[in-house]
Design an enzyme around this catalytic site. Structure first.
Site, PDB file in Angstrom:
ATOM      1  N   CYS A  83       0.484  -1.064   0.089  1.00  0.00           N
ATOM      2  CA  CYS A  83       0.480  -0.216  -0.087  1.00  0.00           C
ATOM      3  C   CYS A  83       0.626   1.194  -0.103  1.00  0.00           C
ATOM      4  CB  CYS A  83      -1.026   0.094   1.481  1.00  0.00           C
ATOM      5  SG  CYS A  83      -2.211  -1.489   1.881  1.00  0.00           S
ATOM      6  N   SER A 107       4.519   2.120   0.757  1.00  0.00           N
ATOM      7  CA  SER A 107       6.194   1.902  -0.193  1.00  0.00           C
ATOM      8  C   SER A 107       5.368   1.655  -0.994  1.00  0.00           C
ATOM      9  CB  SER A 107       6.688   1.258   1.492  1.00  0.00           C
ATOM     10  OG  SER A 107       6.458   0.064   0.623  1.00  0.00           O
ATOM     11  N   ASP A 127      -2.002   3.912   8.069  1.00  0.00           N
ATOM     12  CA  ASP A 127      -1.750   2.297   7.212  1.00  0.00           C
ATOM     13  C   ASP A 127      -2.907   2.408   6.537  1.00  0.00           C
ATOM     14  OD1 ASP A 127      -1.671  -0.043   6.183  1.00  0.00           O
ATOM     15  OD2 ASP A 127      -0.956  -0.767   7.888  1.00  0.00           O
TER      16      ASP A 127
HETATM   17  P1  4NP Z   1       1.448  -1.243   3.999  1.00  0.00           P
HETATM   18  O1  4NP Z   1      -0.412  -2.189   4.380  1.00  0.00           O
HETATM   19  O2  4NP Z   1       2.400  -1.428   4.914  1.00  0.00           O
HETATM   20  O3  4NP Z   1       1.512   0.321   3.538  1.00  0.00           O
HETATM   21  O4  4NP Z   1       1.889  -2.223   2.141  1.00  0.00           O
HETATM   22  C1  4NP Z   1       0.021  -3.374   4.795  1.00  0.00           C
HETATM   23  C2  4NP Z   1      -0.867  -4.360   4.229  1.00  0.00           C
HETATM   24  C3  4NP Z   1      -0.833  -5.526   4.000  1.00  0.00           C
HETATM   25  C4  4NP Z   1      -0.807  -5.522   6.203  1.00  0.00           C
HETATM   26  C5  4NP Z   1      -0.989  -4.618   6.505  1.00  0.00           C
HETATM   27  C6  4NP Z   1      -0.236  -3.214   6.355  1.00  0.00           C
HETATM   28  N1  4NP Z   1      -1.084  -6.687   6.304  1.00  0.00           N
HETATM   29  O5  4NP Z   1      -1.338  -6.945   7.467  1.00  0.00           O
HETATM   30  O6  4NP Z   1      -0.991  -7.939   5.595  1.00  0.00           O
END
Ligand code: 4NP
Length: 146
Positions: free
Chosen positions: A13, A15, A117
């Site tokens: 999402c 990075s 997030d």
């Molecule tokens: P990101 O978002 O860290 O911005 O890529 C997430 C993607 C997956 C998860 C958490 C945050 N997950 O828990 O699977």
């Protein structure tokens, strides 16, 4: 600075947006800086960025659809001049792995705030704000470290 690595939790999402924005700014500026992104977690290794990240980036002229998630390794701390954590938990996890050349993206113009997030956001709403924050911070970071 010759290389920079952006690190979030899943590398699907936040990075990938930072990587795409940085690559575009670096290309436009004619700077020879290598850019990559990774996640502290392994759940999404090999996956493309989430659809809302791809959409918000595309709406802003940045194509991140070809990126694939990978997990950060200790070798990255030597391979990249600067490691950039997207939030405080990413920062803590990277420090716990021994990363020293570490900064937090929100320290560049956002008073140290976490990039929220968006994985648990309900729909597309929120991704625009995340994109704006990432673009402004990445721009500030590059201007400080060029
Ligand atoms: P990101 O978002 O860290 O911005 O890529 C997430 C993607 C997956 C998860 C958490 C945050 N997950 O828990 O699977």
């Amino acid at each position: 600075m010759k290389s920079v690595l952006f690190v979030c939790l899943g590398n699907i999402c936040r990075s990938p947006i930072a990587e795409g924005v940085a690559r575009k700014l670096i290309e436009e500026g004619g700077h020879g800086i290598a850019v990559d992104s990774a996640g502290t977690g392994s759940w999404h290794v090999g996956e493309a960025p989430c659809k809302h990240s791809v959409t918000v980036a595309r709406n802003n002229g940045v194509d991140i659809s070809h990126l694939r998630a990978r997990q950060v390794t200790k070798a990255d701390f030597q391979a990249f001049d600067l490691i950039v954590a997207l939030d405080a938990s990413n920062y803590r996890d990277l420090r716990a792995m021994g990363c020293q050349n570490l900064v937090k993206l929100g320290d560049y113009g956002y008073g140290g705030a976490d990039v929220p997030d968006p994985y648990f956001f309900d729909g597309f709403e929120g991704f625009e704000n995340v994109y704006t924050m990432i673009r402004e911070c990445v721009s500030e970071l590059l201007s400080k470290h060029l």
